[in-house]
Design a protein around this motif. Structure first.
Motif, PDB file in Angstrom:
ATOM      1  N   THR A  80       0.874  -1.204  -0.120  1.00 34.56           N
ATOM      2  CA  THR A  80       0.035  -0.030  -0.121  1.00 34.56           C
ATOM      3  C   THR A  80       0.828   1.302   0.084  1.00 34.56           C
ATOM      4  O   THR A  80       2.367   1.020  -0.010  1.00 34.56           O
ATOM      5  CB  THR A  80      -0.795   0.112   1.166  1.00 34.56           C
ATOM      6  OG1 THR A  80      -0.197   0.341   2.440  1.00 34.56           O
ATOM      7  CG2 THR A  80      -1.655  -1.353   1.431  1.00 34.56           C
ATOM      8  N   ASN A  81       0.108   2.466   0.048  1.00 34.07           N
ATOM      9  CA  ASN A  81       1.086   3.677   0.085  1.00 34.07           C
ATOM     10  C   ASN A  81       1.458   4.103   1.493  1.00 34.07           C
ATOM     11  O   ASN A  81       1.892   5.237   1.808  1.00 34.07           O
ATOM     12  CB  ASN A  81       0.343   4.761  -0.629  1.00 34.07           C
ATOM     13  CG  ASN A  81      -1.035   5.267  -0.246  1.00 34.07           C
ATOM     14  OD1 ASN A  81      -1.622   4.476   0.580  1.00 34.07           O
ATOM     15  ND2 ASN A  81      -1.534   6.430  -0.455  1.00 34.07           N
ATOM     16  N   ALA A  82       1.045   3.165   2.619  1.00 34.80           N
ATOM     17  CA  ALA A  82       1.243   3.649   3.866  1.00 34.80           C
ATOM     18  C   ALA A  82       2.889   3.602   4.102  1.00 34.80           C
ATOM     19  O   ALA A  82       3.899   3.199   3.654  1.00 34.80           O
ATOM     20  CB  ALA A  82       0.633   2.419   4.873  1.00 34.80           C
ATOM     21  N   GLY A 116       4.135   8.693  11.243  1.00 32.58           N
ATOM     22  CA  GLY A 116       2.679   9.025  11.553  1.00 32.58           C
ATOM     23  C   GLY A 116       2.804  10.787  11.177  1.00 32.58           C
ATOM     24  O   GLY A 116       1.627  11.211  11.309  1.00 32.58           O
ATOM     25  N   ASN A 117       3.665  11.465  11.181  1.00 36.83           N
ATOM     26  CA  ASN A 117       3.631  12.789  10.825  1.00 36.83           C
ATOM     27  C   ASN A 117       3.834  13.059   9.238  1.00 36.83           C
ATOM     28  O   ASN A 117       3.997  14.270   9.073  1.00 36.83           O
ATOM     29  CB  ASN A 117       4.943  13.472  11.371  1.00 36.83           C
ATOM     30  CG  ASN A 117       4.752  13.512  12.938  1.00 36.83           C
ATOM     31  OD1 ASN A 117       3.434  13.163  13.610  1.00 36.83           O
ATOM     32  ND2 ASN A 117       5.894  13.543  13.725  1.00 36.83           N
ATOM     33  N   SER A 127      11.830   7.028   7.620  1.00 40.35           N
ATOM     34  CA  SER A 127      10.460   6.259   7.175  1.00 40.35           C
ATOM     35  C   SER A 127      10.482   6.587   5.565  1.00 40.35           C
ATOM     36  O   SER A 127      11.294   7.237   5.162  1.00 40.35           O
ATOM     37  CB  SER A 127       9.471   7.024   7.864  1.00 40.35           C
ATOM     38  OG  SER A 127       9.449   8.256   7.619  1.00 40.35           O
ATOM     39  N   PHE A 128       9.437   5.669   5.056  1.00 43.31           N
ATOM     40  CA  PHE A 128       9.585   5.679   3.667  1.00 43.31           C
ATOM     41  C   PHE A 128       8.235   5.165   2.907  1.00 43.31           C
ATOM     42  O   PHE A 128       7.511   4.494   3.843  1.00 43.31           O
ATOM     43  CB  PHE A 128      10.681   4.701   2.748  1.00 43.31           C
ATOM     44  CG  PHE A 128      10.467   3.307   2.972  1.00 43.31           C
ATOM     45  CD1 PHE A 128       9.857   2.771   2.185  1.00 43.31           C
ATOM     46  CD2 PHE A 128      10.932   2.607   4.040  1.00 43.31           C
ATOM     47  CE1 PHE A 128       9.513   1.215   2.179  1.00 43.31           C
ATOM     48  CE2 PHE A 128      10.660   1.076   4.370  1.00 43.31           C
ATOM     49  CZ  PHE A 128      10.153   0.593   3.304  1.00 43.31           C
ATOM     50  N   ALA A 129       7.932   5.677   1.864  1.00 43.58           N
ATOM     51  CA  ALA A 129       6.785   5.192   1.268  1.00 43.58           C
ATOM     52  C   ALA A 129       7.049   4.843  -0.063  1.00 43.58           C
ATOM     53  O   ALA A 129       7.882   5.716  -0.866  1.00 43.58           O
ATOM     54  CB  ALA A 129       5.620   6.070   1.314  1.00 43.58           C
TER      55      ALA A 129
END
Length: 105
Positions: free
Chosen positions: A11-13, A47-48, A82-84
């Motif tokens: 997903t794009n999460a 989360g940000n 973090s990454f997406a």
């Protein structure tokens, strides 16, 4: 040699690799999709991050159905890592399945 963290992304999460300061040795990415995809990397806690709004620290690009090792040479992220994976460089739409291994110090 650092610790390897494995992610299967469907997903794009935004994926949280680390909270707090961390050194990244490299990323091994398998794009199992029929088109080029982009990995947006953030020095922000997952989360940000608001995809399409939060500006990534860097963006990696990988062609369709390819595997590539991206060395980071112990690059330090001060706040988090973090990454997406999205279908455009700064977008928010995900596509396909991706296997990602992040090696941290």
């Amino acid at each position: 040699m650092g610790e390897a963290k494995f992610f299967t992304v469907t997903t794009n999460a935004v994926q949280n690799v680390s909270r707090g300061k961390i050194a990244i040795q490299g990323i091994l990415w398998h794009n199992d999709h029929t088109s080029t995809m982009f990995m947006q990397i953030f020095d922000v806690i997952a989360g940000n991050v608001v995809l399409g709004t939060t500006v990534p620290t860097t963006v990696l690009q990988l062609g369709a159905d390819q595997v590539k090792d991206f060395p980071f040479w112990d690059a330090v992220f001060q706040t988090a890592f973090s990454f997406a994976i999205t279908d455009t460089r700064s977008g928010s739409t995900a596509a396909g399945t991706h296997d990602v291994t992040v090696v941290v110090q």
